[in-house]
Design a protein around this motif. Structure first.
Motif, PDB file in Angstrom:
ATOM      1  N   THR A  64     -29.959  -9.939 -11.267  1.00 37.32           N
ATOM      2  CA  THR A  64     -28.757  -9.579 -12.033  1.00 37.32           C
ATOM      3  C   THR A  64     -29.084  -8.534 -13.092  1.00 37.32           C
ATOM      4  OG1 THR A  64     -27.752 -11.728 -11.726  1.00 37.32           O
ATOM      5  CG2 THR A  64     -27.079 -10.531 -13.674  1.00 37.32           C
ATOM      6  N   PHE A  65     -30.187  -8.714 -13.772  1.00 34.80           N
ATOM      7  CA  PHE A  65     -30.545  -7.802 -14.864  1.00 34.80           C
ATOM      8  C   PHE A  65     -31.059  -6.468 -14.338  1.00 34.80           C
ATOM      9  CE2 PHE A  65     -31.042 -12.193 -16.288  1.00 34.80           C
ATOM     10  CZ  PHE A  65     -30.015 -12.213 -17.204  1.00 34.80           C
TER      11      PHE A  65
ATOM     12  N   ASN B  74     -29.364  -2.420 -14.746  1.00 35.53           N
ATOM     13  CA  ASN B  74     -30.246  -1.512 -15.491  1.00 35.53           C
ATOM     14  C   ASN B  74     -30.715  -2.092 -16.818  1.00 35.53           C
ATOM     15  OD1 ASN B  74     -28.413   0.195 -13.716  1.00 35.53           O
ATOM     16  ND2 ASN B  74     -29.996   1.655 -14.263  1.00 35.53           N
ATOM     17  N   LEU B  75     -30.807  -3.392 -16.916  1.00 36.81           N
ATOM     18  CA  LEU B  75     -31.249  -4.006 -18.173  1.00 36.81           C
ATOM     19  C   LEU B  75     -32.751  -4.226 -18.200  1.00 36.81           C
ATOM     20  CD1 LEU B  75     -28.358  -6.567 -18.834  1.00 36.81           C
ATOM     21  CD2 LEU B  75     -28.645  -4.280 -19.743  1.00 36.81           C
ATOM     22  N   ILE B  76     -33.397  -4.159 -17.046  1.00 34.99           N
ATOM     23  CA  ILE B  76     -34.860  -4.193 -16.983  1.00 34.99           C
ATOM     24  C   ILE B  76     -35.306  -3.105 -15.999  1.00 34.99           C
ATOM     25  CG2 ILE B  76     -35.263  -6.612 -17.615  1.00 34.99           C
ATOM     26  CD1 ILE B  76     -35.347  -7.333 -14.675  1.00 34.99           C
TER      27      ILE B  76
ATOM     28  N   VAL C 137     -16.838  -9.030 -12.230  1.00 32.46           N
ATOM     29  CA  VAL C 137     -16.777  -9.272 -13.677  1.00 32.46           C
ATOM     30  C   VAL C 137     -16.356  -7.987 -14.401  1.00 32.46           C
ATOM     31  CG1 VAL C 137     -18.122  -9.985 -15.699  1.00 32.46           C
ATOM     32  CG2 VAL C 137     -18.652 -10.957 -13.474  1.00 32.46           C
ATOM     33  N   LEU C 138     -16.893  -6.867 -13.922  1.00 34.40           N
ATOM     34  CA  LEU C 138     -16.668  -5.596 -14.615  1.00 34.40           C
ATOM     35  C   LEU C 138     -15.337  -4.948 -14.263  1.00 34.40           C
ATOM     36  CD1 LEU C 138     -20.278  -4.177 -14.169  1.00 34.40           C
ATOM     37  CD2 LEU C 138     -19.332  -5.270 -16.206  1.00 34.40           C
TER      38      LEU C 138
ATOM     39  N   ASP D  89     -18.960  -2.780 -21.550  1.00 29.92           N
ATOM     40  CA  ASP D  89     -19.048  -3.686 -20.399  1.00 29.92           C
ATOM     41  C   ASP D  89     -20.258  -4.604 -20.516  1.00 29.92           C
ATOM     42  OD1 ASP D  89     -16.813  -2.713 -19.272  1.00 29.92           O
ATOM     43  OD2 ASP D  89     -17.843  -1.311 -17.948  1.00 29.92           O
ATOM     44  N   LEU D  90     -21.276  -4.116 -21.191  1.00 31.13           N
ATOM     45  CA  LEU D  90     -22.492  -4.924 -21.295  1.00 31.13           C
ATOM     46  C   LEU D  90     -22.300  -6.165 -22.163  1.00 31.13           C
ATOM     47  CD1 LEU D  90     -25.256  -2.209 -21.545  1.00 31.13           C
ATOM     48  CD2 LEU D  90     -24.695  -3.637 -19.611  1.00 31.13           C
TER      49      LEU D  90
ATOM     50  N   LYS E 245     -20.485  -8.362 -21.597  1.00 33.70           N
ATOM     51  CA  LYS E 245     -20.386  -9.482 -20.656  1.00 33.70           C
ATOM     52  C   LYS E 245     -21.771  -9.993 -20.261  1.00 33.70           C
ATOM     53  CE  LYS E 245     -15.931  -7.889 -19.222  1.00 33.70           C
ATOM     54  NZ  LYS E 245     -15.205  -6.865 -18.513  1.00 33.70           N
ATOM     55  N   TYR E 246     -22.784  -9.211 -20.604  1.00 34.60           N
ATOM     56  CA  TYR E 246     -24.142  -9.620 -20.256  1.00 34.60           C
ATOM     57  C   TYR E 246     -24.900 -10.233 -21.430  1.00 34.60           C
ATOM     58  CZ  TYR E 246     -23.692  -7.791 -15.671  1.00 34.60           C
ATOM     59  OH  TYR E 246     -23.288  -7.623 -14.388  1.00 34.60           O
TER      60      TYR E 246
ATOM     61  N   MET F  48     -25.610 -13.898 -20.772  1.00 32.59           N
ATOM     62  CA  MET F  48     -26.563 -14.047 -19.650  1.00 32.59           C
ATOM     63  C   MET F  48     -27.959 -13.648 -20.086  1.00 32.59           C
ATOM     64  SD  MET F  48     -24.957 -13.054 -16.006  1.00 32.59           S
ATOM     65  CE  MET F  48     -23.693 -11.866 -16.313  1.00 32.59           C
ATOM     66  N   SER F  49     -28.046 -12.553 -20.857  1.00 31.60           N
ATOM     67  CA  SER F  49     -29.354 -12.097 -21.344  1.00 31.60           C
ATOM     68  C   SER F  49     -29.960 -13.139 -22.270  1.00 31.60           C
ATOM     69  CB  SER F  49     -29.216 -10.773 -22.094  1.00 31.60           C
ATOM     70  OG  SER F  49     -28.669  -9.800 -21.252  1.00 31.60           O
TER      71      SER F  49
ATOM     72  N   ILE G 127     -32.387  -5.223 -21.907  1.00 34.50           N
ATOM     73  CA  ILE G 127     -31.965  -6.627 -22.018  1.00 34.50           C
ATOM     74  C   ILE G 127     -32.230  -7.145 -23.437  1.00 34.50           C
ATOM     75  CG2 ILE G 127     -34.160  -7.648 -21.213  1.00 34.50           C
ATOM     76  CD1 ILE G 127     -32.523  -9.755 -19.727  1.00 34.50           C
TER      77      ILE G 127
ATOM     78  N   VAL H  60     -29.435  -5.938 -25.652  1.00 35.75           N
ATOM     79  CA  VAL H  60     -28.228  -6.724 -25.382  1.00 35.75           C
ATOM     80  C   VAL H  60     -28.364  -8.107 -26.030  1.00 35.75           C
ATOM     81  CG1 VAL H  60     -26.840  -7.786 -23.553  1.00 35.75           C
ATOM     82  CG2 VAL H  60     -27.732  -5.498 -23.252  1.00 35.75           C
TER      83      VAL H  60
END
Lengths: 337, 174
Positions: free
Chosen positions: A71-72, A76-78, A241-242, B112-113, B115-116, B119-120, B155, B158
């Motif tokens: 998911t991450f 693009n979070l990792i 979700v987006l 939009d992030l 929403k993360y 989760m993060s 992450i 966030v």
């Protein structure tokens, strides 16, 4: 360094054990990868665990395993190297306690293979090892040999639950108490099962994407085709979700298409797809957007196996959210003729 | 991509994004057949068109980084499977373009992030994207490993926005 594909060679098992492939698994340590969404659908884990125990196979889960982190990565979070490092950490832990890793979720399955695939790129591999080296330093050494190393030619092999159940289907059939009573069943495979391209040239067994249909027939049901069979569930790496109103167009079309052909329920091998196609709030939103109420039931293959094996309903169903998702299927299959 | 004249191609941008992700170089083999577009779920619900995105990249048109389209990709990998050219990895290209978009400060859509955020937070504090995972959380020392691996990643930024992190900071401050 050779970074090998960890997907279990199913064709080889069939060649070696043509009559009874389950024998390949005897004496091997099986581990179930813990998919986050099994929290909502505990019957997915229960179904496979209960089946393995009934077949006298050794099964465990890994306490130190984290989420696959797909998911991450997909948002693009990792980075690729961080994703690969998280994956190697998990694989290292599991390799330490098991020979075969069974995976109930397409997303996790894809992540586990993709993380390894990234390591084939020298630059990513170098960065990944640097991350693991830092980790080793920070955590004060290793608890077991190679804990913070990229796995080179490890023993562990990865297998999707659907491939596993299909491979040992004759043995599974012998454990069932009920059958599907000729029910019409639609199938949904999910993108990360259908689109894995590692089978493109070599693994002909995996290329066959009709396993659910064959299992339905074997279990006494009637598989029904529908126009949106190969389409996405709508989840689309969190698109639901987006951009929910857009993504629900995909979900709606799929569900409507299943109802149009008279399917009694949709069978799938992934809890993320199950979540998208089943969540009551999503169904409500779909009803509101498209002015069409869809009631078709949905079920994961592992949950269906549990019902067919005669397990109690509360062991198979969604325990945390009251839902009639499986109730109808359970009642229909288990009621006396 | 044979409809354009030679002078329209400019591979500077491709070279730039290939520095980070070498596999992107293979995109130059794209023949513009459009197989990736047919059946693409994102194309069905938005203006997302991978053929056009690749064309922009091969012409050095960096405006692609500002396009909201790149955030519509489902990452379903269908395009990768049906592409007749060996080694073209479109989902990876999209992820790379999104990364570049982030770096340049365009993009989504940081809103939009939000929403993360939760989760993060859960991932960095219990090892799962959901709270109260089926088998309990990871042991604390293993959580530290996850946290360390994710150092300097988005992450972490966030996570900084999460209630848990804020309340932890308040606790330390007091």
């Amino acid at each position: 360094m050779v970074i090998n594909n960890l997907a279990l060679s199913i064709s080889q098992i069939e060649e070696e054990y043509p009559d009874n492939p389950i024998e390949f698994f005897r004496g091997k340590r099986l581990c179930l990868f813990k998919a986050c969404l099994e929290k909502y659908f505990p019957g997915v884990r229960f179904g496979i665990e209960n089946l393995l125990e009934a077949l006298d196979l050794e099964v465990s889960t890994c306490q130190n395993q984290s989420c696959c982190s797909g998911t991450f990565f997909q948002r693009n979070l990792i980075t690729r190297a961080q994703f690969a490092a998280l994956n190697e950490r998990n694989l290292n832990e599991i390799n330490n306690q098991a020979d075969i890793l069974l995976v109930s979720c397409n997303g996790c399955y894809n992540s586990l293979l993709r993380g390894r695939d990234f390591l084939k790129t020298p630059e990513v591999r170098k960065k990944t090892q640097e991350i693991l080296d830092d980790l080793k330093q920070e955590m004060g050494g290793e608890k077991y040999e190679g804990q913070y190393e990229i796995l080179e030619n490890p023993d562990i092999r990865i297998m999707h639950d659907l491939d596993f159940i299909y491979l040992i289907r004759k043995a599974v059939l012998n454990t069932l108490k009920f059958d599907l009573k000729g029910l019409k069943v639609a199938t949904h495979y999910g993108c990360h099962y259908l689109n894995l391209d590692r089978d493109r040239d070599t693994e002909t067994y995996l290329k066959d994407k009709n396993k659910l249909e064959e299992l339905i027939k074997l279990f006494g049901g009637q598989p029904v085709g529908y126009s949106e069979r190969d389409s996405c569930c709508g989840w689309g790496a969190s698109q639901v979700v987006l951009h929910p109103e857009d993504a629900f167009k995909i979900t709606y079309k799929k569900l409507r298409s299943c109802e149009n052909v008279g399917a009694c329920f949709i069978l799938m091998p992934c809890p993320t797809c199950l979540y998208t196609l089943s969540k009551p709030e999503f169904r409500d939103q779909i009803t509101e957007i498209f002015d069409d109420k869809l009631d078709i039931a949905t079920i994961h293959l592992n949950e269906l196996i549990a019902i067919l094996r005669g397990c109690e309903e509360d062991q198979c169903v969604n325990l945390r959210k009251k839902s009639s998702r499986i109730h109808w299927i359970y009642q229909t299959i288990t009621e006396s003729d | 991509m044979n409809q354009s004249s030679d002078e329209e191609w400019n591979f500077d941008f491709l070279d730039e994004i290939s520095e980070d992700v070498e596999e992107n170089k293979k995109i130059i083999q794209c023949i513009g057949c459009g197989k990736c577009v047919g059946g693409c779920p994102a194309s069905k619900i938005s203006d997302y068109n991978i053929r056009k995105i690749i064309e922009k990249v091969l012409k050095g048109d960096k405006s692609v980084l500002k396009d909201s389209d790149i955030w519509y990709c489902f990452l379903c990998e269908r395009c990768k499977r049906v592409c007749p050219k060996e080694g073209i990895n479109i989902p990876l290209l999209i992820l790379n373009l999104r990364n570049e978009s982030f770096k340049k400060g365009y993009g989504p859509r940081y809103n939009d992030l939000t929403k993360y955020v939760e989760m993060s937070e859960r991932f960095l504090t219990n090892g799962s994207v959901l709270d109260e995972p089926l088998d309990g959380t990871l042991p604390e020392e293993r959580i530290k490993e996850i946290d360390k691996i994710c150092d300097f990643a988005r992450i972490k930024y966030v996570f900084k926005a999460s209630d848990k992190n804020n309340s932890k900071k308040k606790h330390i401050d007091s």
